[in-house]
Design an enzyme around this catalytic site. Structure first.
Site, PDB file in Angstrom:
ATOM      1  CB  THR A  32      -0.924   0.039   1.239  1.00 30.93           C
ATOM      2  OG1 THR A  32      -0.127   0.138   2.417  1.00 30.93           O
ATOM      3  CG2 THR A  32      -1.801  -1.205   1.317  1.00 30.93           C
ATOM      4  CG  ASP A  33      -1.258   4.911  -1.052  1.00 29.19           C
ATOM      5  OD1 ASP A  33      -1.856   4.606   0.013  1.00 29.19           O
ATOM      6  OD2 ASP A  33      -1.852   5.417  -2.021  1.00 29.19           O
ATOM      7  CB  ALA A  34       1.494   7.310   3.014  1.00 28.03           C
ATOM      8  N   GLY A  35      -1.538   6.003   2.528  1.00 30.18           N
ATOM      9  CA  GLY A  35      -2.951   6.064   2.910  1.00 30.18           C
ATOM     10  C   GLY A  35      -3.597   4.702   3.082  1.00 30.18           C
ATOM     11  CB  ILE A  37      -5.092   3.172  -1.292  1.00 28.42           C
ATOM     12  CG1 ILE A  37      -6.238   3.792  -0.492  1.00 28.42           C
ATOM     13  CG2 ILE A  37      -5.561   2.762  -2.684  1.00 28.42           C
ATOM     14  CD1 ILE A  37      -6.767   5.084  -1.079  1.00 28.42           C
TER      15      ILE A  37
END
Length: 157
Positions: A32-35, A37
Protein backbone atom coordinates in the site's frame (compact mmCIF):
# COMPACT_ATOMS: atom_id res chain seq x y z
CA UNK A 1 8.11 -31.01 -19.05
CA UNK A 2 5.04 -31.24 -16.91
CA UNK A 3 5.41 -31.69 -13.22
CA UNK A 4 2.47 -31.18 -10.88
CA UNK A 5 3.64 -28.72 -8.26
CA UNK A 6 1.89 -27.28 -5.25
CA UNK A 7 -0.33 -24.34 -6.10
CA UNK A 8 -1.96 -21.86 -3.75
CA UNK A 9 -4.98 -21.19 -5.91
CA UNK A 10 -7.63 -23.51 -7.25
CA UNK A 11 -9.68 -24.09 -10.39
CA UNK A 12 -13.33 -23.07 -10.46
CA UNK A 13 -16.10 -22.31 -12.94
CA UNK A 14 -17.36 -18.78 -13.66
CA UNK A 15 -21.00 -17.77 -13.79
CA UNK A 16 -20.72 -18.16 -17.58
CA UNK A 17 -19.55 -21.76 -17.20
CA UNK A 18 -15.91 -21.08 -18.07
CA UNK A 19 -13.05 -22.77 -16.26
CA UNK A 20 -10.98 -20.26 -14.33
CA UNK A 21 -8.09 -20.21 -11.91
CA UNK A 22 -8.65 -18.37 -8.62
CA UNK A 23 -5.65 -17.10 -6.67
CA UNK A 24 -5.88 -15.53 -3.18
CA UNK A 25 -3.98 -12.33 -2.35
CA UNK A 26 -3.63 -10.88 1.15
CA UNK A 27 -2.90 -7.14 1.23
CA UNK A 28 0.02 -6.21 3.48
CA UNK A 29 1.51 -2.85 4.46
CA UNK A 30 4.22 -3.21 1.79
CA UNK A 31 1.49 -3.37 -0.90
CA UNK A 32 0.00 0.00 0.00
CA UNK A 33 0.80 3.68 -0.14
CA UNK A 34 0.85 5.92 2.95
CA UNK A 35 -2.95 6.06 2.91
CA UNK A 36 -3.37 2.28 3.11
CA UNK A 37 -4.52 1.96 -0.52
CA UNK A 38 -2.88 -0.62 -2.78
CA UNK A 39 -0.26 1.02 -4.99
CA UNK A 40 -1.35 0.66 -8.63
CA UNK A 41 1.74 -1.23 -9.86
CA UNK A 42 1.20 -3.97 -7.29
CA UNK A 43 -1.89 -5.22 -9.12
CA UNK A 44 0.48 -6.30 -11.91
CA UNK A 45 2.48 -8.28 -9.34
CA UNK A 46 -0.70 -9.94 -8.12
CA UNK A 47 -1.68 -11.01 -11.65
CA UNK A 48 1.86 -12.29 -12.31
CA UNK A 49 1.70 -14.45 -9.19
CA UNK A 50 -1.68 -15.78 -10.29
CA UNK A 51 -0.32 -16.67 -13.75
CA UNK A 52 2.64 -18.52 -12.22
CA UNK A 53 0.27 -20.41 -9.93
CA UNK A 54 -1.99 -21.32 -12.85
CA UNK A 55 1.02 -22.73 -14.73
CA UNK A 56 1.90 -24.87 -11.72
CA UNK A 57 -1.70 -26.07 -11.58
CA UNK A 58 -1.72 -27.28 -15.16
CA UNK A 59 1.66 -28.97 -14.69
CA UNK A 60 4.01 -26.56 -16.46
CA UNK A 61 7.46 -26.41 -14.88
CA UNK A 62 8.89 -23.06 -16.05
CA UNK A 63 12.52 -23.55 -14.92
CA UNK A 64 12.60 -26.96 -16.60
CA UNK A 65 11.06 -25.47 -19.75
CA UNK A 66 13.93 -22.97 -19.90
CA UNK A 67 16.80 -25.30 -19.03
CA UNK A 68 15.71 -28.29 -21.12
CA UNK A 69 14.02 -26.59 -24.08
CA UNK A 70 15.37 -23.03 -24.07
CA UNK A 71 11.90 -21.51 -23.97
CA UNK A 72 10.16 -19.14 -21.60
CA UNK A 73 7.02 -17.01 -21.31
CA UNK A 74 7.03 -13.22 -21.53
CA UNK A 75 4.27 -10.66 -21.29
CA UNK A 76 3.79 -9.19 -24.78
CA UNK A 77 1.17 -6.63 -23.78
CA UNK A 78 -1.11 -5.84 -20.90
CA UNK A 79 -4.10 -3.57 -20.31
CA UNK A 80 -5.50 -2.79 -16.89
CA UNK A 81 -8.57 -0.87 -15.78
CA UNK A 82 -8.70 0.37 -12.18
CA UNK A 83 -12.33 0.37 -11.03
CA UNK A 84 -12.05 0.54 -7.24
CA UNK A 85 -9.16 0.54 -4.76
CA UNK A 86 -8.14 -2.27 -2.43
CA UNK A 87 -6.93 -1.53 1.10
CA UNK A 88 -4.59 -2.77 3.78
CA UNK A 89 -5.56 -6.11 5.38
CA UNK A 90 -8.12 -7.03 2.74
CA UNK A 91 -8.14 -10.41 1.06
CA UNK A 92 -8.55 -10.35 -2.70
CA UNK A 93 -8.76 -12.99 -5.38
CA UNK A 94 -7.36 -12.92 -8.89
CA UNK A 95 -9.58 -14.79 -11.35
CA UNK A 96 -7.77 -15.86 -14.53
CA UNK A 97 -9.60 -17.10 -17.60
CA UNK A 98 -8.00 -18.22 -20.87
CA UNK A 99 -9.44 -16.21 -23.77
CA UNK A 100 -7.35 -17.36 -26.70
CA UNK A 101 -4.65 -19.94 -27.42
CA UNK A 102 -2.48 -19.64 -30.53
CA UNK A 103 0.62 -21.54 -31.60
CA UNK A 104 3.08 -19.20 -29.81
CA UNK A 105 0.95 -16.92 -27.63
CA UNK A 106 -2.15 -16.80 -25.48
CA UNK A 107 -4.49 -14.15 -24.08
CA UNK A 108 -5.82 -14.15 -20.53
CA UNK A 109 -8.47 -12.15 -18.69
CA UNK A 110 -7.27 -11.49 -15.13
CA UNK A 111 -9.78 -9.75 -12.89
CA UNK A 112 -9.28 -8.91 -9.24
CA UNK A 113 -12.15 -9.13 -6.77
CA UNK A 114 -12.84 -8.26 -3.15
CA UNK A 115 -15.57 -10.73 -2.34
CA UNK A 116 -17.94 -10.41 -5.30
CA UNK A 117 -16.93 -6.79 -5.99
CA UNK A 118 -14.85 -6.30 -9.15
CA UNK A 119 -11.89 -3.98 -8.47
CA UNK A 120 -9.56 -4.48 -11.43
CA UNK A 121 -10.11 -5.67 -15.00
CA UNK A 122 -7.01 -6.71 -16.92
CA UNK A 123 -6.04 -8.55 -20.06
CA UNK A 124 -2.61 -9.87 -20.86
CA UNK A 125 -1.04 -11.48 -23.88
CA UNK A 126 1.77 -13.92 -23.11
CA UNK A 127 4.22 -15.07 -25.77
CA UNK A 128 6.59 -18.02 -25.89
CA UNK A 129 10.20 -17.11 -26.71
CA UNK A 130 13.44 -18.95 -27.34
CA UNK A 131 16.56 -18.07 -25.32
CA UNK A 132 17.65 -15.76 -28.13
CA UNK A 133 14.44 -13.75 -27.81
CA UNK A 134 12.80 -15.00 -30.99
CA UNK A 135 9.21 -16.29 -30.95
CA UNK A 136 8.77 -20.02 -30.47
CA UNK A 137 5.79 -22.30 -30.91
CA UNK A 138 4.55 -23.88 -27.73
CA UNK A 139 5.93 -27.36 -27.18
CA UNK A 140 3.18 -29.97 -27.80
CA UNK A 141 2.95 -30.90 -24.12
CA UNK A 142 2.69 -27.20 -23.15
CA UNK A 143 -0.04 -26.56 -25.71
CA UNK A 144 -1.88 -29.66 -24.45
CA UNK A 145 -1.74 -28.31 -20.90
CA UNK A 146 -3.27 -25.02 -22.01
CA UNK A 147 -5.73 -26.81 -24.28
CA UNK A 148 -7.15 -28.58 -21.24
CA UNK A 149 -8.29 -25.12 -20.08
CA UNK A 150 -9.57 -24.22 -23.55
CA UNK A 151 -11.67 -27.34 -23.77
CA UNK A 152 -13.26 -26.50 -20.45
CA UNK A 153 -13.65 -22.75 -20.97
CA UNK A 154 -14.70 -22.37 -24.60
CA UNK A 155 -11.71 -20.12 -25.42
CA UNK A 156 -10.63 -19.93 -29.05
CA UNK A 157 -7.71 -21.91 -30.43
Amino acid sequence: MTNKQHMLGHFDVTEEGETCHVFPVQIYWEDTDAGGIVYHANYLKFTERARSDLLRGIGIDQPKMMTEHGQNFVVRDSAIEFLKPAHLDETLRVRTTLLELKSASLRLQQDIFRGEELLIKSRVRVACLQKNGRPARFLPQIKDSFASLVNRSGATV
